[in-house]
Design a protein around this motif. Structure first.
Motif, PDB file in Angstrom:
ATOM      1  N   ASP A  62      -3.768   8.716  -2.615  1.00  0.00           N
ATOM      2  CA  ASP A  62      -3.230  10.050  -2.454  1.00  0.00           C
ATOM      3  C   ASP A  62      -4.387  11.016  -2.212  1.00  0.00           C
ATOM      4  OD1 ASP A  62      -0.275  11.447  -3.594  1.00  0.00           O
ATOM      5  OD2 ASP A  62      -1.895  12.637  -2.765  1.00  0.00           O
ATOM      6  N   ARG A  63      -4.224  11.877  -1.245  1.00  0.00           N
ATOM      7  CA  ARG A  63      -5.263  12.856  -0.918  1.00  0.00           C
ATOM      8  C   ARG A  63      -5.305  13.994  -1.925  1.00  0.00           C
ATOM      9  NH1 ARG A  63      -6.157  15.815   4.901  1.00  0.00           N
ATOM     10  NH2 ARG A  63      -8.112  16.773   4.317  1.00  0.00           N
ATOM     11  N   ASP A  64      -4.182  14.285  -2.555  1.00  0.00           N
ATOM     12  CA  ASP A  64      -4.076  15.374  -3.516  1.00  0.00           C
ATOM     13  C   ASP A  64      -4.802  14.982  -4.802  1.00  0.00           C
ATOM     14  OD1 ASP A  64      -3.387  17.320  -5.340  1.00  0.00           O
ATOM     15  OD2 ASP A  64      -1.234  17.204  -4.947  1.00  0.00           O
TER      16      ASP A  64
ATOM     17  N   VAL B  13       0.871  -1.175   0.000  1.00  0.00           N
ATOM     18  CA  VAL B  13       0.000   0.000   0.000  1.00  0.00           C
ATOM     19  C   VAL B  13       0.909   1.225   0.000  1.00  0.00           C
ATOM     20  CG1 VAL B  13      -1.715   1.318   1.293  1.00  0.00           C
ATOM     21  CG2 VAL B  13      -1.830  -1.181   1.265  1.00  0.00           C
ATOM     22  N   ASP B  14       0.718   2.102  -0.984  1.00  0.00           N
ATOM     23  CA  ASP B  14       1.457   3.355  -1.062  1.00  0.00           C
ATOM     24  C   ASP B  14       0.479   4.470  -0.732  1.00  0.00           C
ATOM     25  OD1 ASP B  14       2.849   5.654  -1.703  1.00  0.00           O
ATOM     26  OD2 ASP B  14       3.567   4.930  -3.638  1.00  0.00           O
ATOM     27  N   GLY B  15       0.597   5.034   0.462  1.00  0.00           N
ATOM     28  CA  GLY B  15      -0.322   6.061   0.936  1.00  0.00           C
ATOM     29  C   GLY B  15       0.038   7.462   0.486  1.00  0.00           C
ATOM     30  N   THR B  16       1.102   7.591  -0.285  1.00  0.00           N
ATOM     31  CA  THR B  16       1.510   8.892  -0.823  1.00  0.00           C
ATOM     32  C   THR B  16       1.844   8.711  -2.302  1.00  0.00           C
ATOM     33  OG1 THR B  16       3.812   8.500  -0.174  1.00  0.00           O
ATOM     34  CG2 THR B  16       2.411   9.707   1.388  1.00  0.00           C
ATOM     35  N   LEU B  17       0.882   8.254  -3.077  1.00  0.00           N
ATOM     36  CA  LEU B  17       1.119   7.869  -4.469  1.00  0.00           C
ATOM     37  C   LEU B  17       1.705   8.999  -5.310  1.00  0.00           C
ATOM     38  CD1 LEU B  17       0.873   5.580  -6.509  1.00  0.00           C
ATOM     39  CD2 LEU B  17      -1.390   6.461  -7.065  1.00  0.00           C
ATOM     40  N   GLY B  18       1.184  10.194  -5.186  1.00  0.00           N
ATOM     41  CA  GLY B  18       1.718  11.333  -5.937  1.00  0.00           C
ATOM     42  C   GLY B  18       1.795  11.052  -7.424  1.00  0.00           C
ATOM     43  N   LEU B  19       2.959  11.249  -8.009  1.00  0.00           N
ATOM     44  CA  LEU B  19       3.150  11.036  -9.437  1.00  0.00           C
ATOM     45  C   LEU B  19       3.636   9.624  -9.758  1.00  0.00           C
ATOM     46  CD1 LEU B  19       4.654  14.487 -10.431  1.00  0.00           C
ATOM     47  CD2 LEU B  19       2.305  13.685 -10.685  1.00  0.00           C
ATOM     48  N   GLY B  20       3.716   8.756  -8.757  1.00  0.00           N
ATOM     49  CA  GLY B  20       3.958   7.338  -8.989  1.00  0.00           C
ATOM     50  C   GLY B  20       5.396   6.899  -9.145  1.00  0.00           C
ATOM     51  N   GLY B  21       6.356   7.729  -8.809  1.00  0.00           N
ATOM     52  CA  GLY B  21       7.763   7.352  -8.964  1.00  0.00           C
ATOM     53  C   GLY B  21       8.156   6.158  -8.114  1.00  0.00           C
ATOM     54  N   HIS B  22       7.800   6.196  -6.836  1.00  0.00           N
ATOM     55  CA  HIS B  22       8.100   5.069  -5.961  1.00  0.00           C
ATOM     56  C   HIS B  22       7.238   3.864  -6.340  1.00  0.00           C
ATOM     57  CE1 HIS B  22       9.811   8.299  -3.418  1.00  0.00           C
ATOM     58  NE2 HIS B  22      10.689   7.362  -3.132  1.00  0.00           N
ATOM     59  N   ALA B  23       5.984   4.116  -6.680  1.00  0.00           N
ATOM     60  CA  ALA B  23       5.068   3.028  -7.034  1.00  0.00           C
ATOM     61  C   ALA B  23       5.591   2.235  -8.221  1.00  0.00           C
ATOM     62  CB  ALA B  23       3.680   3.585  -7.336  1.00  0.00           C
ATOM     63  N   LYS B  24       6.109   2.916  -9.218  1.00  0.00           N
ATOM     64  CA  LYS B  24       6.647   2.231 -10.398  1.00  0.00           C
ATOM     65  C   LYS B  24       7.791   1.308  -9.994  1.00  0.00           C
ATOM     66  CE  LYS B  24       8.805   2.919 -14.845  1.00  0.00           C
ATOM     67  NZ  LYS B  24       9.750   3.722 -15.547  1.00  0.00           N
ATOM     68  N   ALA B  25       8.699   1.805  -9.173  1.00  0.00           N
ATOM     69  CA  ALA B  25       9.837   0.994  -8.730  1.00  0.00           C
ATOM     70  C   ALA B  25       9.379  -0.173  -7.861  1.00  0.00           C
ATOM     71  CB  ALA B  25      10.832   1.868  -7.964  1.00  0.00           C
ATOM     72  N   ILE B  26       8.388   0.059  -7.012  1.00  0.00           N
ATOM     73  CA  ILE B  26       7.853  -1.012  -6.162  1.00  0.00           C
ATOM     74  C   ILE B  26       7.266  -2.121  -7.026  1.00  0.00           C
ATOM     75  CG2 ILE B  26       5.992  -1.577  -4.551  1.00  0.00           C
ATOM     76  CD1 ILE B  26       6.563   1.202  -3.244  1.00  0.00           C
TER      77      ILE B  26
END
Length: 71
Positions: free
Chosen positions: A66-68, A39-52
């Motif tokens: 992401d709340r934003d 679970v990525d609770g700070t998805l943002g623009l997905g940089g970490h998500a892509k690597a994960i």
């Protein structure tokens, strides 16, 4: 490109570039492997998500939150 924002093509939004911060350190601390769910609770623009997803594939799943609303 100025301030990490590339000009948009006519009628389209500008492209944003994003460089994930401390990516190697985050991945090491999470101790991820193939087929793990995250679970990525700070998805943002997905940089970490892509690597994960690259580390947890092919069977891993990622739930991004992401709340934003603009992210």
């Amino acid at each position: 490109m100025e301030n990490g924002i590339e000009p948009g093509i006519e009628g389209k939004s500008p492209k944003f570039t994003h460089q994930p911060v401390m990516l190697a350190e985050i991945l090491a601390l999470l101790q991820l492997g193939p087929n793990k769910n995250v679970v990525d609770g700070t998805l943002g623009l997905g940089g970490h998500a892509k690597a994960i997803l690259e580390v947890t594939g092919p069977g891993g799943k990622l739930l991004g939150i992401d709340r934003d609303q603009e992210a």
